[in-house]
Each structure stands twice: as C-alpha cells, then as structure tokens.
Motif scaffolding. Sequence first.
Motif, PDB file in Angstrom:
ATOM      1  N   TYR A 102       0.854  -1.189   0.000  1.00 16.31           N
ATOM      2  CA  TYR A 102       0.000   0.000   0.000  1.00 16.31           C
ATOM      3  C   TYR A 102       0.890   1.239   0.000  1.00 16.31           C
ATOM      4  O   TYR A 102       1.880   1.296   0.741  1.00 16.31           O
ATOM      5  N   THR A 104       1.286   4.893   1.127  1.00 17.46           N
ATOM      6  CA  THR A 104       0.678   5.762   2.138  1.00 17.46           C
ATOM      7  C   THR A 104       0.274   7.110   1.547  1.00 17.46           C
ATOM      8  O   THR A 104       0.905   7.613   0.618  1.00 17.46           O
ATOM      9  N   GLN A 105      -0.788   7.653   2.129  1.00 20.56           N
ATOM     10  CA  GLN A 105      -1.273   8.972   1.737  1.00 20.56           C
ATOM     11  C   GLN A 105      -1.067   9.953   2.904  1.00 20.56           C
ATOM     12  O   GLN A 105      -0.806   9.555   4.028  1.00 20.56           O
ATOM     13  N   ASP A 108      -2.073   9.418   6.831  1.00 21.71           N
ATOM     14  CA  ASP A 108      -2.360   8.012   7.143  1.00 21.71           C
ATOM     15  C   ASP A 108      -1.754   7.600   8.484  1.00 21.71           C
ATOM     16  O   ASP A 108      -0.653   8.032   8.852  1.00 21.71           O
ATOM     17  N   THR A 109      -2.477   6.754   9.193  1.00 22.58           N
ATOM     18  CA  THR A 109      -1.955   6.050  10.362  1.00 22.58           C
ATOM     19  C   THR A 109      -2.190   4.568  10.142  1.00 22.58           C
ATOM     20  O   THR A 109      -2.981   4.181   9.271  1.00 22.58           O
ATOM     21  N   TYR A 110      -1.551   3.718  10.931  1.00 26.06           N
ATOM     22  CA  TYR A 110      -1.813   2.290  10.802  1.00 26.06           C
ATOM     23  C   TYR A 110      -3.290   2.001  11.029  1.00 26.06           C
ATOM     24  O   TYR A 110      -3.891   1.166  10.351  1.00 26.06           O
ATOM     25  N   ILE A 113      -5.429   3.167   7.961  1.00 27.83           N
ATOM     26  CA  ILE A 113      -5.206   2.296   6.798  1.00 27.83           C
ATOM     27  C   ILE A 113      -5.984   0.992   6.960  1.00 27.83           C
ATOM     28  O   ILE A 113      -6.617   0.514   6.017  1.00 27.83           O
ATOM     29  N   ASN A 131       5.760  -3.770   9.632  1.00 23.63           N
ATOM     30  CA  ASN A 131       6.422  -2.587   9.096  1.00 23.63           C
ATOM     31  C   ASN A 131       7.397  -2.014  10.118  1.00 23.63           C
ATOM     32  O   ASN A 131       7.241  -2.214  11.326  1.00 23.63           O
ATOM     33  N   ILE A 138       4.934   7.694  10.261  1.00 23.89           N
ATOM     34  CA  ILE A 138       4.754   7.025   8.970  1.00 23.89           C
ATOM     35  C   ILE A 138       4.899   8.061   7.868  1.00 23.89           C
ATOM     36  O   ILE A 138       4.117   9.015   7.796  1.00 23.89           O
ATOM     37  N   ASP A 140       4.751   9.960   4.223  1.00 26.62           N
ATOM     38  CA  ASP A 140       3.744  10.023   3.162  1.00 26.62           C
ATOM     39  C   ASP A 140       4.323   9.447   1.866  1.00 26.62           C
ATOM     40  O   ASP A 140       5.507   9.596   1.580  1.00 26.62           O
ATOM     41  N   TYR A 141       3.458   8.781   1.103  1.00 31.51           N
ATOM     42  CA  TYR A 141       3.764   8.314  -0.253  1.00 31.51           C
ATOM     43  C   TYR A 141       4.939   7.329  -0.300  1.00 31.51           C
ATOM     44  O   TYR A 141       5.794   7.401  -1.180  1.00 31.51           O
ATOM     45  N   ILE A 144       4.174   0.448   2.129  1.00 33.83           N
ATOM     46  CA  ILE A 144       4.217  -0.310   3.372  1.00 33.83           C
ATOM     47  C   ILE A 144       3.542  -1.664   3.152  1.00 33.83           C
ATOM     48  O   ILE A 144       2.803  -1.858   2.182  1.00 33.83           O
TER      49      ILE A 144
END
Length: 217
Positions: A102, A104-105, A108-110, A113, A131, A138, A140-141, A144
């Motif tokens: 995936y 990440t955007q 985002d958090t775990y 997501i 991860n 975390i 971005d982009y 993971i």
Amino acid sequence: MILLPKRNLAITLFSFHIFLSLILKTQAKCNTGCHLAIASYYVRQGTNLSYISDLFSQQVPEILKYNPKVTNKDSINTGIRLNVPFSCDCLNGDFLGHTFTYITQFGDTYDSIAKFPYSNLTNKDWLQRVNSYQPTRIPDYVPINVTVNCSCGDRDVSKDYALFATYPLRPGEDLSSVAAESGVPAHLLELYNPESNFSAGNGLVFVPAKEAFHYNK
C-alpha cells in the motif's frame, strides 16, 4: 506408586499445561498455503473497482468473476461486500496470510489504513508488526506492507469446502445474519470459528466460499 506433595503436584500439572500449550502452538504453524482465498471487502462511499483492484493487485475482470451481482464495473453500490480473490500463503512458516503493498497517503496512520482502505481486513497491530515505521512517524507516499490473514479450511470440520473468505465482522451482524448472507449453516460457521463472537461487531471470521465457476452458474 509415588505420591507427590500437593505443591509439587500443582507445579507438575502447571508445567504440563505449559508444555501442552507450546505443543499446540507449534502445531498451529503452517507448512503450506493454498492457491486461493477470498477477502470479503466492505465497500465504503467513494470506493470503486479500480481502487480495489489497486489495493489488492488484482485485475478488475478477475474480481468480477466472484461478484456476478455487479453488473456495471464502473459503478458499485456503497455498503455491499465484494469478494476479492487472493493467494493464501504460509508466511515465514508461522501463519496463513498474504502481504499486499500500500502507498501511504498524507495523514495516514496504521489504524486508518486498516479501517478505511482495507475495511478492517487487518488491524493496526498487524500493520505495526510487519512494518518498521513507528506509528507516529509514517512517511507520506511510501510503500508499506499490509498483511491480511486467511484460511485454507479444516478438513476435520468438513471436506466439502476448499475456499474460505476472510470476513470482517461489522456492528449489527451476528451468527444468523452471517449465515444468511453466506449461505453457510450456522453450526458450520461456529465449527470453523470456535473462539469467535459473531455478535462482537469487529474481528475476523473465516467463512466457506465458492470457486469462481460456481458464482457464474
């Protein structure tokens, strides 16, 4: 016959219990996976098949094979479940699952997501486990790992089922509603999920499902 003092007997029984638990835990490890499993994916508002296809690295026509009620690939209803096929692998010899990638955007958090893009097919604890990023850091982009558990069934329960869906329970569902939606008798669902509370409103259960050619009959 040797009689043990009560204290020693209790220690012996406790030690045996620990030993038995270790044996059972070892037996629970996997040796091999199976070629196919299903993710029961809850469709949220704004989700389309292209997005789901990217999440699971699965082509849209392949997803449609398991969803004959979807008549328009460019429009799917919110609040339904889609069957998404994926391979069920034996990961590190420890458990059955599949690891998706995936990107990440922003923000985002775990937890987010797990809840939103993957509709509770996994959870924040699993994501953190597979991860290296700290939950509060975390980037971005970046790619993971997203690991989704699966099942290849239990032949001791029934030999009639070779395909299983990873099914995230939702608020308001119970054993009867899952049985009605899946078409699987309630007692079989309980046998495949002996420690599950179907009324919990969260968590995963494993539900017998059909091969693609059965869906299209």
